[in-house]
Motif scaffolding. Structure first.
Motif, short mmCIF file in Angstrom:
data_model
loop_
_atom_site.label_atom_id
_atom_site.label_comp_id
_atom_site.label_asym_id
_atom_site.label_seq_id
_atom_site.Cartn_x
_atom_site.Cartn_y
_atom_site.Cartn_z
N THR A 140 30.18 36.69 33.30
CA THR A 140 31.00 37.69 33.99
C THR A 140 32.32 37.86 33.24
OG1 THR A 140 31.94 36.01 35.45
CG2 THR A 140 29.98 37.17 36.24
N SER A 141 33.13 38.78 33.71
CA SER A 141 34.42 39.07 33.07
C SER A 141 35.32 37.84 33.05
CB SER A 141 35.15 40.18 33.84
OG SER A 141 34.41 41.35 33.83
N ALA A 142 36.14 37.76 32.03
CA ALA A 142 37.13 36.69 31.95
C ALA A 142 38.10 36.85 33.12
CB ALA A 142 37.89 36.77 30.63
N VAL A 143 38.69 35.73 33.53
CA VAL A 143 39.63 35.72 34.65
C VAL A 143 41.01 35.36 34.13
CG1 VAL A 143 40.25 34.61 36.84
CG2 VAL A 143 37.84 35.09 36.31
N ARG A 144 41.99 36.17 34.48
CA ARG A 144 43.39 35.88 34.14
C ARG A 144 44.05 35.33 35.40
NH1 ARG A 144 46.43 39.35 30.02
NH2 ARG A 144 45.19 37.89 28.81
N GLY A 174 39.84 44.66 31.02
CA GLY A 174 38.59 44.34 31.71
C GLY A 174 38.55 42.95 32.32
N TYR A 175 39.72 42.36 32.56
CA TYR A 175 39.80 41.04 33.18
C TYR A 175 39.73 41.15 34.69
CZ TYR A 175 41.48 38.73 28.91
OH TYR A 175 41.60 38.21 27.66
N ARG A 176 39.25 40.11 35.33
CA ARG A 176 39.43 39.91 36.76
C ARG A 176 40.70 39.07 36.89
NH1 ARG A 176 34.99 41.88 39.71
NH2 ARG A 176 36.52 41.52 41.32
N VAL A 177 41.31 39.05 38.07
CA VAL A 177 42.58 38.35 38.23
C VAL A 177 42.56 37.42 39.43
CG1 VAL A 177 45.08 38.64 38.59
CG2 VAL A 177 43.83 40.29 37.18
N ARG A 178 43.14 36.26 39.25
CA ARG A 178 43.40 35.29 40.31
C ARG A 178 44.90 35.02 40.24
NH1 ARG A 178 40.57 31.35 38.36
NH2 ARG A 178 38.73 31.95 39.54
N ALA A 179 45.52 34.78 41.37
CA ALA A 179 46.96 34.48 41.37
C ALA A 179 47.19 33.16 42.10
CB ALA A 179 47.74 35.60 42.04
N THR A 180 47.50 32.13 41.34
CA THR A 180 47.90 30.87 41.96
C THR A 180 49.39 30.91 42.28
OG1 THR A 180 48.07 29.85 39.76
CG2 THR A 180 46.05 29.45 41.00
N CYS A 181 50.11 31.85 41.69
CA CYS A 181 51.52 32.07 42.01
C CYS A 181 51.59 32.81 43.34
CB CYS A 181 52.17 32.91 40.91
SG CYS A 181 53.79 33.58 41.32
N TRP A 182 52.34 32.27 44.30
CA TRP A 182 52.43 32.89 45.63
C TRP A 182 52.98 34.31 45.56
CZ3 TRP A 182 57.00 34.73 47.49
CH2 TRP A 182 58.16 34.26 46.86
N ARG A 223 47.17 43.48 47.72
CA ARG A 223 47.28 44.87 48.17
C ARG A 223 45.98 45.62 47.86
NH1 ARG A 223 53.41 45.85 45.92
NH2 ARG A 223 54.39 44.41 47.38
N PRO A 224 45.61 46.56 48.72
CA PRO A 224 44.33 47.27 48.56
C PRO A 224 44.15 47.94 47.20
CG PRO A 224 45.33 47.80 50.68
CD PRO A 224 46.34 46.98 49.92
N GLU A 225 45.21 48.43 46.59
CA GLU A 225 45.08 49.12 45.31
C GLU A 225 44.68 48.21 44.16
OE1 GLU A 225 47.94 48.93 47.12
OE2 GLU A 225 49.68 48.73 45.80
N HIS A 226 44.67 46.90 44.41
CA HIS A 226 44.28 45.96 43.36
C HIS A 226 42.97 45.24 43.68
CE1 HIS A 226 48.14 46.79 41.67
NE2 HIS A 226 48.77 46.27 42.70
N ALA A 227 42.24 45.71 44.69
CA ALA A 227 41.00 45.07 45.11
C ALA A 227 39.99 44.97 43.97
CB ALA A 227 40.39 45.81 46.29
N ASP A 228 39.97 45.96 43.08
CA ASP A 228 39.01 45.96 41.97
C ASP A 228 39.28 44.86 40.96
OD1 ASP A 228 41.43 47.49 41.32
OD2 ASP A 228 40.42 48.00 39.44
N LEU A 229 40.47 44.28 40.97
CA LEU A 229 40.84 43.25 40.00
C LEU A 229 40.57 41.83 40.47
CD1 LEU A 229 44.27 44.59 38.73
CD2 LEU A 229 42.14 44.45 37.44
N ARG A 230 40.53 41.63 41.77
CA ARG A 230 40.47 40.26 42.31
C ARG A 230 39.22 39.52 41.87
NH1 ARG A 230 43.42 42.83 46.68
NH2 ARG A 230 41.53 43.47 47.76
N ALA A 231 39.43 38.32 41.33
CA ALA A 231 38.33 37.48 40.87
C ALA A 231 37.47 37.03 42.04
CB ALA A 231 38.86 36.27 40.11
N ASP A 232 38.09 36.83 43.18
CA ASP A 232 37.36 36.41 44.37
C ASP A 232 37.91 37.17 45.57
OD1 ASP A 232 35.95 35.21 46.39
OD2 ASP A 232 36.76 33.21 46.06
N PRO A 233 37.27 38.29 45.95
CA PRO A 233 37.77 39.08 47.07
C PRO A 233 37.92 38.27 48.36
CG PRO A 233 36.08 40.30 45.89
CD PRO A 233 36.10 38.90 45.33
N ALA A 234 37.22 37.16 48.49
CA ALA A 234 37.36 36.32 49.68
C ALA A 234 38.75 35.70 49.76
CB ALA A 234 36.29 35.23 49.68
#
Length: 115
Positions: free
Chosen positions: A45-49, A81-89, A97-108
């Protein structure tokens, strides 16, 4: 290095790919930084930043520099083409935010990010 300006009289945003960070400058002075790390899953799958830490100079706090850095990082991740996770609060709040839903590595992660 990728670079953009956040508007007239505003900070200059720079992606320093060699140092895994995004930086905000006013003139020659660094006033903010967003550190990240990349992960390449074994599943093909896509790399995760992972946006790990956002730091803004205390005297520049509240001026939107951190938000500009995170938005710049999200735009860059989308282009690459990266997916994104944020460990930074702080970054997690913007990523949720809804406009970034396509980027989230784990929508859950959406529900947990609103704590």
């Amino acid at each position: 290095m990728d670079e953009t300006s956040a508007g007239p009289g505003a900070v200059r945003l720079v992606h320093d790919d060699d140092r895994d960070r995004y930086e905000a400058f006013e003139g020659d002075e660094a006033v903010g930084v967003l550190y990240y790390g990349d992960e390449t899953p074994d599943t093909g799958t896509s790399a995760v930043r992972d946006l790990r830490s956002t730091v803004v100079a205390p005297e520049r706090s509240g001026r939107g520099i951190g938000s500009a850095l995170v938005r710049f990082a999200l735009d860059d991740a989308r282009e690459r083409g990266y997916r994104v996770r944020a460990t930074c609060w702080f970054a997690r709040g913007i990523l949720s935010r809804p406009e970034h839903a396509d980027l989230r590595a784990d929508p859950a992660d959406d529900e947990g990010s609103r704590a």
